[in-house]
Design a protein around this motif. Structure first.
Motif, PDB file in Angstrom:
ATOM      1  N   THR A   2       0.944  -1.194  -0.221  1.00 31.70           N
ATOM      2  CA  THR A   2      -0.103  -0.017  -0.165  1.00 31.70           C
ATOM      3  C   THR A   2       0.826   1.278   0.356  1.00 31.70           C
ATOM      4  O   THR A   2       2.011   0.843   0.442  1.00 31.70           O
ATOM      5  CB  THR A   2      -0.409  -0.191   1.116  1.00 31.70           C
ATOM      6  OG1 THR A   2      -0.002  -0.349   2.601  1.00 31.70           O
ATOM      7  CG2 THR A   2      -1.561  -1.173   1.221  1.00 31.70           C
ATOM      8  N   ARG A 230      -4.675   6.963  -7.780  1.00 35.64           N
ATOM      9  CA  ARG A 230      -5.855   6.615  -8.317  1.00 35.64           C
ATOM     10  C   ARG A 230      -5.997   4.823  -8.324  1.00 35.64           C
ATOM     11  O   ARG A 230      -6.405   4.139  -7.618  1.00 35.64           O
ATOM     12  CB  ARG A 230      -7.224   6.546  -9.304  1.00 35.64           C
ATOM     13  CG  ARG A 230      -7.384   8.944  -8.933  1.00 35.64           C
ATOM     14  CD  ARG A 230      -8.186   9.195  -7.826  1.00 35.64           C
ATOM     15  NE  ARG A 230      -9.066   8.094  -8.084  1.00 35.64           N
ATOM     16  CZ  ARG A 230     -10.806   8.842  -8.842  1.00 35.64           C
ATOM     17  NH1 ARG A 230     -10.750  10.022  -9.342  1.00 35.64           N
ATOM     18  NH2 ARG A 230     -11.608   7.739  -8.530  1.00 35.64           N
ATOM     19  N   ARG A 234      -5.223   1.575  -5.614  1.00 38.02           N
ATOM     20  CA  ARG A 234      -6.609   0.017  -5.886  1.00 38.02           C
ATOM     21  C   ARG A 234      -5.382  -1.098  -5.876  1.00 38.02           C
ATOM     22  O   ARG A 234      -5.914  -1.927  -5.135  1.00 38.02           O
ATOM     23  CB  ARG A 234      -7.476   0.858  -6.929  1.00 38.02           C
ATOM     24  CG  ARG A 234      -8.684   1.508  -6.401  1.00 38.02           C
ATOM     25  CD  ARG A 234      -9.556   2.083  -7.640  1.00 38.02           C
ATOM     26  NE  ARG A 234      -9.978   3.280  -7.556  1.00 38.02           N
ATOM     27  CZ  ARG A 234     -10.710   3.885  -8.508  1.00 38.02           C
ATOM     28  NH1 ARG A 234     -10.678   3.490  -9.850  1.00 38.02           N
ATOM     29  NH2 ARG A 234     -11.065   5.207  -8.310  1.00 38.02           N
TER      30      ARG A 234
END
Length: 375
Positions: A2, A230, A234
């Motif tokens: 992440t 973006r 994800r």
């Protein structure tokens, strides 16, 4: 994995607080995955047969998919268009190549034979870990230690290419050739350069191509800002999900061997600890000796000390099987590496005082957007 949290000025916050929750507690997640795997193996005795029902070139299909899944997000983050920005800086590039592809594998080979001479499977697994140079997690350690982000991103891309080209040959050399030259007992080792290279092409080549195409097409259609701010956040967590899925299955199948030899597993921690500390320390000293800035010395140190444990696990499983000691050694690697390199982040920040030119400009290279630095 992440994305790290936003930048915090040096000295105002602990480095680990700038890690995402997933990355900060990575050793915990790995430990829980190990425990879940052992429990699953005990409760589902027919799991091994079920996983072997569908195979791809000798590797269970679910495990193969998990291995590719954990590699793809990592390689989708690499900025492949930045290769020329650091390749012009030979003071950084040459030491990095020597440390990563000569010193690192040779040091791990030496430590593995010293501490695990009587455990050939674990010894082989650690040698594979030493050959798998870091291509992702290093960006997080480098960023936390205030290293040169641009240089780290480019060295990651270079290591990715080198691994596709050299891993098979180096694996064959360190596992099958060098022990014979030194008169070391091979314990029936039967491995070829092609056997290793084939698994590298599958488990690194496929996600590398997918990552490159994803970035190229994504940036062309939606732009770099959308892609990095973006899209990447994800898909980032799926690298961890793939790793944990693989660990659960591996420990489910390895339960009996682990229960029978728990101290053998613990013995692998010693050479791993020495490896990470020595590689980082030698690289940092080299950067200081050749008068690199603190930022680039830090980048040199972490790119040399870190390892691509995802690839090591994939190659070990592909060549030796999911129930092999080599595969188990690949899993122990990140369990030791993550907390050690977090500790070395603090050491790096302390050592910054010995680099008087610690604010050296980064060679005119445009600074990477922070959102692209996560794993």
């Amino acid at each position: 994995m992440t994305e790290p949290q936003a930048d915090v000025p040096a000295g105002t916050d602990a480095p680990t607080r700038r890690l995402s929750t997933l990355d900060r507690y990575l050793p915990l997640w790995i430990g829980l995955a190990m425990a879940a795997g052992l429990l699953l193996g005990h409760q589902v005795p027919g799991l091994h047969s079920a996983l072997e029902a569908i195979q791809v070139d000798g590797v269970s299909l679910p495990i193969a998919l998990g291995l590719i899944l954990m590699m793809y997000p990592v390689l989708a983050k690499v900025r492949y268009d930045r290769l020329d920005t650091v390749t012009r800086d030979y003071r950084l590039l040459v030491p990095s190549i020597l440390l990563n592809w000569l010193v690192g594998p040779l040091l791990m080979f030496t430590l593995a034979w010293i501490f695990l001479a009587d455990l050939p499977e674990y010894r082989t697994g650690l040698i594979i870990v030493g050959l798998a140079r870091c291509i992702a997690m290093v960006i997080i350690w480098n960023d936390l230690a205030r290293g040169d982000r641009d240089a780290a991103a480019v060295l990651v891309a270079i290591n990715s290419v080198f691994q596709v080209l050299l891993f098979g040959v180096l694996g064959w050399f360190y596992l099958a050739v060098l022990p014979g030259w030194l008169g070391l007992e091979q314990a029936g080792m039967d491995v070829s350069a092609w056997m290793i290279a084939k698994n590298v092409l599958i488990f690194l080549g496929i996600p590398l191509l997918a990552g490159y195409l994803t970035r190229t097409v994504g940036e062309r259609l939606r732009g770099r800002q959308w892609y990095e701010q973006r899209f990447l956040p994800r898909i980032g967590p799926f690298a961890l999900y793939g790793l944990l899925f693989t660990i659960v299955l591996l420990f489910a199948l390895q339960g009996e061997a682990i229960a029978a030899n728990p101290l053998d597993v613990a013995r692998m921690a010693v050479p791993l600890l020495l490896y990470f500390a020595l590689m980082w320390g030698l690289s940092m000293l080299l950067g200081w000796a050749i008068r690199l800035s603190y930022e680039r010395s830090t980048t040199l140190a972490f790119t040399a000390a870190g390892n691509n444990f995802e690839l090591a696990i994939a190659v070990a499983i592909g060549v030796f099987g999911v129930t092999s000691g080599q595969a188990l050694a690949g899993v122990v690697g990140p369990l030791i590496e993550v907390p050690v390199l977090v500790g070395l982040v603090y050491v790096s920040l302390w050592a910054r005082r010995f680099f008087p030119d610690s604010t050296t400009a980064r060679g005119g290279v445009e600074q990477l957007d922070h959102s692209a630095t996560g794993r």
